[in-house]
Design a protein around this motif. Structure first.
Motif, short mmCIF file in Angstrom:
data_model
loop_
_atom_site.label_atom_id
_atom_site.label_comp_id
_atom_site.label_asym_id
_atom_site.label_seq_id
_atom_site.Cartn_x
_atom_site.Cartn_y
_atom_site.Cartn_z
N ALA A 146 1.10 -1.10 0.00
CA ALA A 146 0.19 0.58 0.07
C ALA A 146 1.26 1.25 0.31
O ALA A 146 0.48 2.24 -0.61
CB ALA A 146 -0.94 -0.28 0.47
N THR A 147 1.95 1.15 0.77
CA THR A 147 3.15 2.24 0.85
C THR A 147 3.95 2.83 -0.78
O THR A 147 3.40 3.54 -1.17
CB THR A 147 3.53 2.00 1.67
N ILE A 148 5.02 1.37 -0.73
CA ILE A 148 5.67 1.38 -1.78
C ILE A 148 4.98 0.68 -2.77
O ILE A 148 6.40 0.58 -3.76
CB ILE A 148 7.46 1.39 -1.09
N GLY A 149 4.29 0.35 -3.41
CA GLY A 149 3.86 -0.41 -4.12
C GLY A 149 4.07 -1.98 -4.43
O GLY A 149 4.03 -2.83 -5.60
N GLY A 150 4.61 -2.61 -3.61
CA GLY A 150 5.05 -4.29 -3.39
C GLY A 150 5.99 -4.21 -2.02
O GLY A 150 6.19 -3.13 -1.02
N SER A 151 5.77 -5.97 -1.39
CA SER A 151 5.95 -6.70 -0.41
C SER A 151 8.31 -5.69 -0.52
O SER A 151 8.40 -5.71 -1.81
CB SER A 151 5.54 -7.83 -0.30
N PHE A 152 8.79 -6.38 0.80
CA PHE A 152 10.01 -6.44 0.73
C PHE A 152 10.42 -7.11 -0.26
O PHE A 152 11.00 -6.55 -1.00
CB PHE A 152 10.46 -6.62 2.10
N GLY A 153 10.45 -8.37 -0.42
CA GLY A 153 10.98 -9.29 -1.70
C GLY A 153 10.46 -9.46 -2.79
O GLY A 153 11.18 -9.04 -3.43
N GLN A 154 9.07 -8.34 -2.86
CA GLN A 154 9.27 -8.05 -4.55
C GLN A 154 10.18 -6.65 -4.91
O GLN A 154 10.11 -6.46 -5.79
CB GLN A 154 7.44 -7.36 -4.55
N VAL A 155 9.91 -5.89 -4.10
CA VAL A 155 10.68 -4.50 -3.70
C VAL A 155 11.92 -5.98 -4.39
O VAL A 155 12.88 -4.50 -5.34
CB VAL A 155 10.56 -3.61 -2.88
N ALA A 156 13.15 -6.26 -3.51
CA ALA A 156 14.06 -6.74 -3.60
C ALA A 156 14.78 -7.47 -5.03
O ALA A 156 15.30 -7.13 -6.13
CB ALA A 156 14.25 -7.61 -2.71
N THR A 157 13.35 -7.92 -5.90
CA THR A 157 12.69 -8.99 -6.39
C THR A 157 12.41 -8.32 -7.86
O THR A 157 12.37 -8.43 -9.46
CB THR A 157 12.37 -9.92 -6.80
N ARG A 158 12.82 -6.30 -7.95
CA ARG A 158 12.19 -5.88 -9.31
C ARG A 158 10.69 -6.15 -9.45
O ARG A 158 10.74 -6.19 -10.97
CB ARG A 158 13.18 -5.73 -9.79
N LEU A 159 9.85 -6.15 -8.74
CA LEU A 159 8.73 -6.88 -8.90
C LEU A 159 7.59 -5.64 -8.16
O LEU A 159 7.97 -4.97 -7.22
CB LEU A 159 7.81 -7.99 -8.28
N ARG A 160 6.23 -5.23 -8.93
CA ARG A 160 5.18 -4.28 -8.00
C ARG A 160 4.05 -4.78 -8.35
O ARG A 160 3.61 -5.38 -8.69
CB ARG A 160 5.28 -3.23 -8.40
N VAL A 161 3.20 -4.34 -7.58
CA VAL A 161 1.75 -4.60 -6.76
C VAL A 161 1.09 -3.21 -7.78
O VAL A 161 1.14 -2.08 -7.16
CB VAL A 161 1.10 -5.60 -6.14
N VAL A 162 0.09 -3.68 -8.85
CA VAL A 162 0.05 -2.06 -9.82
C VAL A 162 -1.68 -3.10 -10.00
O VAL A 162 -2.24 -3.61 -9.84
CB VAL A 162 0.24 -2.17 -10.69
N ARG A 163 -2.73 -1.08 -9.82
CA ARG A 163 -3.60 -1.42 -10.14
C ARG A 163 -4.04 -2.12 -11.51
O ARG A 163 -3.38 -0.98 -12.23
CB ARG A 163 -4.38 -0.17 -9.87
N VAL A 164 -5.69 -2.75 -11.51
CA VAL A 164 -5.41 -3.30 -13.07
C VAL A 164 -5.65 -1.57 -13.85
O VAL A 164 -5.67 -1.62 -14.72
CB VAL A 164 -6.43 -4.48 -12.65
N SER A 165 -6.47 -1.22 -12.73
CA SER A 165 -6.88 0.03 -13.87
C SER A 165 -6.17 1.31 -14.50
O SER A 165 -7.01 1.62 -15.47
CB SER A 165 -8.50 0.90 -13.20
N GLY A 166 -4.88 0.65 -14.19
CA GLY A 166 -4.46 1.92 -14.93
C GLY A 166 -3.78 3.08 -13.98
O GLY A 166 -2.91 3.09 -14.77
N GLU A 167 -4.43 2.77 -12.92
CA GLU A 167 -3.63 4.22 -11.86
C GLU A 167 -2.23 3.67 -11.64
O GLU A 167 -1.80 2.90 -11.37
CB GLU A 167 -5.21 4.41 -10.85
N SER A 168 -1.51 5.42 -11.25
CA SER A 168 -0.68 5.20 -11.63
C SER A 168 -0.27 4.62 -9.35
O SER A 168 1.47 4.49 -9.18
CB SER A 168 0.50 6.28 -11.93
#
Length: 142
Positions: free
Chosen positions: A71-93
């Motif tokens: 909710a704050t940086i776009g991904g969990s610690f592991g996702q940030v470390a592996t260069r992944l992000r969780v984004v909205r399907v609606s396309g909002e940034s």
């Protein structure tokens, strides 16, 4: 017998390509080991004689950590470390709101929802939260 009209391709949202399963599994493993380390360092509950209670503590830390960071940086610690992000399907940034992030992570913790997925790579947890896990390049629009 009437059928509801199907949205035209122009009306359908464009869903970005999901990150690969191996990369997402590596991110999940990084998250889990980080949570094990945090629980092991900061709580007396974790240990050889703790029984199953320690597993629930680690799971709780995992859900909280991953939901708050998503909710704050776009991904969990592991996702940030592996260069992944969780984004909205609606396309909002902007990052996912806290409530959908918590819902998503609770469903991940239940294990089955991520294993039931659509051809585009989104599991039930992503469908419920309106999200998708993508690479950092995709999230940036590169």
């Amino acid at each position: 017998m009437s059928s509801s009209p199907r949205p035209s391709p122009a009306q359908s949202p464009v869903v970005p390509e999901a990150a690969s399963w191996p990369r997402r599994m590596v991110a999940l493993a990084v998250d889990w080991f980080a949570c094990l380390l945090v629980v092991g360092l900061f709580t007396p509950v974790y240990g050889a004689d703790a029984g199953s209670a320690s597993g629930f503590v680690v799971l709780g830390v995992f859900v909280l950590e991953s939901a708050l960071l998503t909710a704050t940086i776009g991904g969990s610690f592991g996702q940030v470390a592996t260069r992944l992000r969780v984004v909205r399907v609606s396309g909002e940034s902007r990052p996912v709101d806290l409530l959908p992030a918590v819902l998503r992570q609770v469903l991940v913790a239940l294990v089955i929802p991520p294993l039931v997925f659509k051809p585009d790579g989104r599991g039930l947890h992503d469908l419920a939260a309106g999200t998708i896990c993508v690479t950092l390049q995709t999230a940036r629009g590169e």
